[in-house]
Every structure is written in C-alpha cells, then in structure tokens.
Design an enzyme around this catalytic site. Structure first.
Site, mmCIF file in Angstrom:
data_model
loop_
_atom_site.group_PDB
_atom_site.id
_atom_site.type_symbol
_atom_site.label_atom_id
_atom_site.label_comp_id
_atom_site.label_asym_id
_atom_site.label_seq_id
_atom_site.Cartn_x
_atom_site.Cartn_y
_atom_site.Cartn_z
ATOM 1 N N SER A 1 13.821 -10.424 10.312
ATOM 2 C CA SER A 1 13.608 -11.565 9.426
ATOM 3 C C SER A 1 14.338 -11.266 8.137
ATOM 4 O O SER A 1 14.599 -10.107 7.806
ATOM 5 C CB SER A 1 12.114 -11.811 9.199
ATOM 6 O OG SER A 1 11.429 -10.624 8.841
ATOM 7 N N GLU B 1 14.936 -12.293 3.882
ATOM 8 C CA GLU B 1 14.371 -12.919 2.690
ATOM 9 C C GLU B 1 15.481 -13.344 1.734
ATOM 10 O O GLU B 1 16.444 -12.610 1.507
ATOM 11 C CB GLU B 1 13.426 -11.947 1.992
ATOM 12 C CG GLU B 1 12.732 -12.551 0.768
ATOM 13 C CD GLU B 1 11.580 -11.705 0.290
ATOM 14 O OE1 GLU B 1 10.644 -11.503 1.095
ATOM 15 O OE2 GLU B 1 11.614 -11.247 -0.859
ATOM 16 N N ASP C 1 3.221 -12.071 -9.519
ATOM 17 C CA ASP C 1 3.379 -11.324 -10.772
ATOM 18 C C ASP C 1 3.269 -12.270 -11.966
ATOM 19 O O ASP C 1 3.729 -13.411 -11.903
ATOM 20 C CB ASP C 1 4.738 -10.635 -10.805
ATOM 21 C CG ASP C 1 4.880 -9.596 -9.712
ATOM 22 O OD1 ASP C 1 3.894 -8.885 -9.459
ATOM 23 O OD2 ASP C 1 5.966 -9.526 -9.100
ATOM 24 N N ALA D 1 -8.380 -16.051 -6.926
ATOM 25 C CA ALA D 1 -8.508 -14.809 -7.679
ATOM 26 C C ALA D 1 -7.657 -13.676 -7.114
ATOM 27 O O ALA D 1 -7.395 -12.695 -7.805
ATOM 28 C CB ALA D 1 -9.970 -14.378 -7.723
ATOM 29 N N ALA E 1 -2.930 -0.546 -8.355
ATOM 30 C CA ALA E 1 -4.046 -0.019 -7.569
ATOM 31 C C ALA E 1 -4.534 1.300 -8.161
ATOM 32 O O ALA E 1 -3.740 2.097 -8.673
ATOM 33 C CB ALA E 1 -3.630 0.185 -6.117
ATOM 34 N N ASP F 1 -5.854 0.465 -2.256
ATOM 35 C CA ASP F 1 -4.747 -0.412 -1.892
ATOM 36 C C ASP F 1 -4.820 -0.779 -0.414
ATOM 37 O O ASP F 1 -4.601 -1.940 -0.032
ATOM 38 C CB ASP F 1 -3.426 0.277 -2.218
ATOM 39 C CG ASP F 1 -2.281 -0.708 -2.371
ATOM 40 O OD1 ASP F 1 -2.523 -1.836 -2.839
ATOM 41 O OD2 ASP F 1 -1.144 -0.355 -2.023
ATOM 42 N N ASN G 1 -7.509 -3.288 0.096
ATOM 43 C CA ASN G 1 -7.084 -4.628 -0.293
ATOM 44 C C ASN G 1 -6.229 -5.263 0.797
ATOM 45 O O ASN G 1 -6.359 -6.462 1.091
ATOM 46 C CB ASN G 1 -6.304 -4.578 -1.609
ATOM 47 C CG ASN G 1 -5.966 -5.951 -2.125
ATOM 48 O OD1 ASN G 1 -6.833 -6.818 -2.250
ATOM 49 N ND2 ASN G 1 -4.700 -6.181 -2.425
ATOM 50 N N ARG H 1 -8.467 -6.533 3.484
ATOM 51 C CA ARG H 1 -9.124 -7.790 3.112
ATOM 52 C C ARG H 1 -8.211 -8.989 3.368
ATOM 53 O O ARG H 1 -8.663 -10.045 3.831
ATOM 54 C CB ARG H 1 -9.547 -7.742 1.637
ATOM 55 C CG ARG H 1 -10.827 -6.959 1.374
ATOM 56 C CD ARG H 1 -11.349 -7.186 -0.034
ATOM 57 N NE ARG H 1 -10.458 -6.651 -1.059
ATOM 58 C CZ ARG H 1 -10.512 -5.410 -1.505
ATOM 59 N NH1 ARG H 1 -11.407 -4.552 -1.003
ATOM 60 N NH2 ARG H 1 -9.683 -4.989 -2.445
ATOM 61 N N LYS H 2 -6.945 -8.828 3.057
ATOM 62 C CA LYS H 2 -6.002 -9.929 3.267
ATOM 63 C C LYS H 2 -5.842 -10.240 4.748
ATOM 64 O O LYS H 2 -5.803 -11.408 5.153
ATOM 65 C CB LYS H 2 -4.652 -9.574 2.644
ATOM 66 C CG LYS H 2 -4.684 -9.500 1.118
ATOM 67 C CD LYS H 2 -3.312 -9.299 0.502
ATOM 68 C CE LYS H 2 -2.775 -7.912 0.663
ATOM 69 N NZ LYS H 2 -1.524 -7.687 -0.123
ATOM 70 N N GLN I 1 6.741 -3.598 0.913
ATOM 71 C CA GLN I 1 7.715 -3.419 -0.149
ATOM 72 C C GLN I 1 8.782 -2.460 0.369
ATOM 73 O O GLN I 1 8.544 -1.682 1.301
ATOM 74 C CB GLN I 1 7.020 -2.838 -1.382
ATOM 75 C CG GLN I 1 7.888 -2.686 -2.594
ATOM 76 C CD GLN I 1 8.550 -3.985 -2.996
ATOM 77 O OE1 GLN I 1 9.679 -4.221 -2.590
ATOM 78 N NE2 GLN I 1 7.866 -4.806 -3.780
ATOM 79 N N GLN J 1 20.624 -1.895 -10.283
ATOM 80 C CA GLN J 1 19.676 -2.977 -10.063
ATOM 81 C C GLN J 1 18.514 -2.499 -9.200
ATOM 82 O O GLN J 1 17.346 -2.833 -9.451
ATOM 83 C CB GLN J 1 20.384 -4.149 -9.384
ATOM 84 C CG GLN J 1 19.504 -5.381 -9.169
ATOM 85 C CD GLN J 1 20.254 -6.470 -8.427
ATOM 86 O OE1 GLN J 1 20.817 -6.243 -7.357
ATOM 87 N NE2 GLN J 1 20.273 -7.671 -9.000
ATOM 88 N N PHE K 1 14.430 -2.578 -9.830
ATOM 89 C CA PHE K 1 13.457 -3.118 -8.883
ATOM 90 C C PHE K 1 12.406 -2.070 -8.532
ATOM 91 O O PHE K 1 11.206 -2.351 -8.496
ATOM 92 C CB PHE K 1 14.149 -3.575 -7.600
ATOM 93 C CG PHE K 1 15.013 -4.788 -7.733
ATOM 94 C CD1 PHE K 1 14.866 -5.662 -8.794
ATOM 95 C CD2 PHE K 1 15.990 -5.060 -6.785
ATOM 96 C CE1 PHE K 1 15.666 -6.794 -8.921
ATOM 97 C CE2 PHE K 1 16.791 -6.182 -6.893
ATOM 98 C CZ PHE K 1 16.634 -7.058 -7.962
ATOM 99 N N HIS L 1 12.280 -6.415 8.234
ATOM 100 C CA HIS L 1 12.383 -7.531 7.290
ATOM 101 C C HIS L 1 13.375 -7.127 6.204
ATOM 102 O O HIS L 1 13.142 -6.162 5.463
ATOM 103 C CB HIS L 1 11.016 -7.827 6.673
ATOM 104 C CG HIS L 1 11.002 -8.999 5.739
ATOM 105 N ND1 HIS L 1 11.204 -10.288 6.168
ATOM 106 C CD2 HIS L 1 10.809 -9.081 4.393
ATOM 107 C CE1 HIS L 1 11.128 -11.113 5.138
ATOM 108 N NE2 HIS L 1 10.904 -10.405 4.050
#
Length: 313
Positions: free
Chosen positions: A30, A32, A124, A140, A169, A175, A178, A181-182, A193, A229, A233, A283
């Site tokens: 995939s 981006e 962000d 939230a 985190a 982390d 979290n 949870r998602k 990332q 660059q 990042f 990705h």
C-alpha cells in the site's frame, strides 16, 4: 592461510546467493500520499499514482493535515482516486480541533463518495511541540474515533502503531495497551511508523503478540530521498536513525542519482529482511514520488499484471 572470524563472515556473505534472487512477489503493498498544495504538485502526485497503480496495491492512503488543515484537499484527492482508479482509497481522519459532529460529517462525506477505508488517527496539534488537547465536544482518542466510525458505517479501519514508542507515551507497555484499545474498538490493522532496522519491527511484533494482539501489523517503509528531511521527520515521531545510515549518506548532497541508489539499497534490504521474517504486507510512505517504492517492489518480485489496476490518463 588462516582467516580471521571476521574474514570468514565476509566470505560467507560473498558466497551467499543474491539477496533478491527469485523473491516470489507474494506480497501486498500500500502507498501513502499527501494532498498536493499546487497544480504542479498535483501533477507530480498523479504521475506517481499512475506509476504505482499497476502493481495492484491494496490501497492508496491520503493524509490529513494537523487540525484538519488539508480537509478539502484530502477529500478532493480521495474522491479523484475513487473516480479515476481501481485502487481503493484509505482516507486519513483525525480528532484534532473538531467536534464529534464535525468529524462524523467528514466520515459521512467519505462514505457517500465511495470511500470504505479510513486511517483513524488521534492527530497532531497544529502547532509543533504543543500537547494534544481533546476538543470539548470531540473524540478524546484514536480508540474513541474508531468506535465512533464503526457506529456510523461498517468502515474498514487502519490505525497507527509505533515500534519505537509514541513520543508522548509513558513507556512501551502503555503504548502497546493503547494500540490494543484501538484494535479492540474495531480497527482492522495497524500501520507502523517508519523505522530503519528490522529488529525494531520484530521486537515490536513480539511484544504486541505477547499483549494479545492478533490483528495484522504492517511495517511502514520510508525510502530516504532526503536525509536531512528524514532526520526532521524522525525527530518528530521518535524514530531512531542508525549511525551507519548517516555515514552512508555523507557526501551525497550534490549527487542526487547516487543518493537515490543508496536510498533504494537501504530500504530494499530492510524489506528483504522483513520478508525473511514473515512480513507479506508493506506500507510505503512515498512522499508523492514513485521511483524508490516501485524499485523496491520490483526487487521483491512484484510485476504489473495483465489485469493491473490502471489510473485513467
């Protein structure tokens, strides 16, 4: 002649089969993109889409600026992908500086435009360095956003993961919690990332599995076209750049062709090692350019098929 251990190791590497010989091409990919700001940038992005579409990617994702600053451009890009390609789009959506009603309205617009895949992110803050503060009437967290999207429509949802831990985190375990949870809220997969060493991903994948995460975790690959660059990042997202990598790019600022070759070599080797570890979906963060990502896919054995998804001219 007696060879040292180091010399024997180098000899073993030299005698091994070619790294990319007969890789099966049995991978999903995939890509981006970010919404272009100008007509010239849009032309360049669309040329990249045209180049990559024949590889039959699983989806093209389109980013969403901090605070919704690219909302119209993101929507326009996604709508054009729907109209003019056979590749499913994945539209980014964030919680930042928007009420639930406003976010839900964007999601409904996407659904009406034929978009069935959302990349759900907390997002962000518009000002770099500020901490995220939820809108008083907004979602939230990313997990909250995922649950809200699922209540609206049966979207396919991807979420973000951080192999080197999200900068905000408190620790790696929180982390991972979290992320779980998602996924438990209804997400299909996690897109990581970027990172630059395969062990970083494998350790993260093992920790996620130990926490009971069974969903697909897709490594995010950033071919480095501009090292300065990339350093910027990486500093923003907490990704480590190995010292050896910096040394490889030294002296190449005025040699773009050589820099491209080095970049492709580094990213392709990373993907090949991930492939050896069982990864079958990559990705790519394209930065709206196709050459490096296409070259890496080619090395992994991917070829345009007779039934390849074509972008309309």
């Amino acid at each position: 002649m007696t060879l040292s251990v180091g010399q024997l190791e180098e000899a073993r590497r030299a005698l091994d089969g070619p790294l990319f010989a007969d890789v099966a091409g049995d991978v999903d990919v995939s890509f981006e993109f970010f919404p272009p700001k100008t007509e010239r940038m849009e032309t360049a992005m669309w040329e990249a889409l045209q180049t990559l579409a024949p590889l039959n990617p699983s989806f093209f994702s389109v980013t969403y600026g901090a605070g919704g600053t690219t909302r119209d451009r993101t929507h326009g890009t996604v709508a054009r992908i729907v109209r003019e390609t056979a590749v499913p789009p994945a539209a980014h959506l964030t919680c930042v500086e928007a009420s639930r009603d406003e976010v839900d309205a964007v999601a409904r617009e996407y659904w009406a435009a034929g978009v069935r895949h959302i990349v759900a992110l907390r997002g962000d803050p518009p000002t770099l360095g500020d901490r995220f503060v939820p809108h008083p009437e907004g979602y939230a967290s990313a997990a909250d956003l995922v649950a809200g999207l699922k209540r609206l429509h049966p979207f396919e949802i991807s979420v973000a993961a951080y192999p080197e831990t999200h900068p905000e985190a408190t620790c790696g375990n929180t982390d991972i919690d979290n992320l779980k949870r998602k996924l438990d809220a209804g997400a299909t997969r996690a897109l990581t990332q970027f990172f630059f060493e395969p062990e970083t991903f494998f350790r993260f994948r093992d920790r996620a599995a130990a926490a009971g995460i069974t969903a697909e975790i897709v490594p995010g690959i950033l071919p480095v076209s501009n090292f300065a660059q990339t350093q910027k990042f990486a500093g923003m997202c907490g990704a480590a750049i190995p010292a050896w990598m910096g040394r490889l790019f030294e002296g190449l600022d005025d040699h773009p062709a050589a820099r491209q070759l080095v970049a492709a070599t580094i990213a392709a080797e990373l993907c090949r090692k991930l492939y050896a570890g069982g990864v079958r979906h990559f990705h790519f963060y394209t930065l709206n350019r196709a050459e490096l990502s296409y070259a890496i896919c080619h090395l992994l054995g991917m070829r345009p098929g007779a039934d390849a998804a074509r972008v309309a001219a």
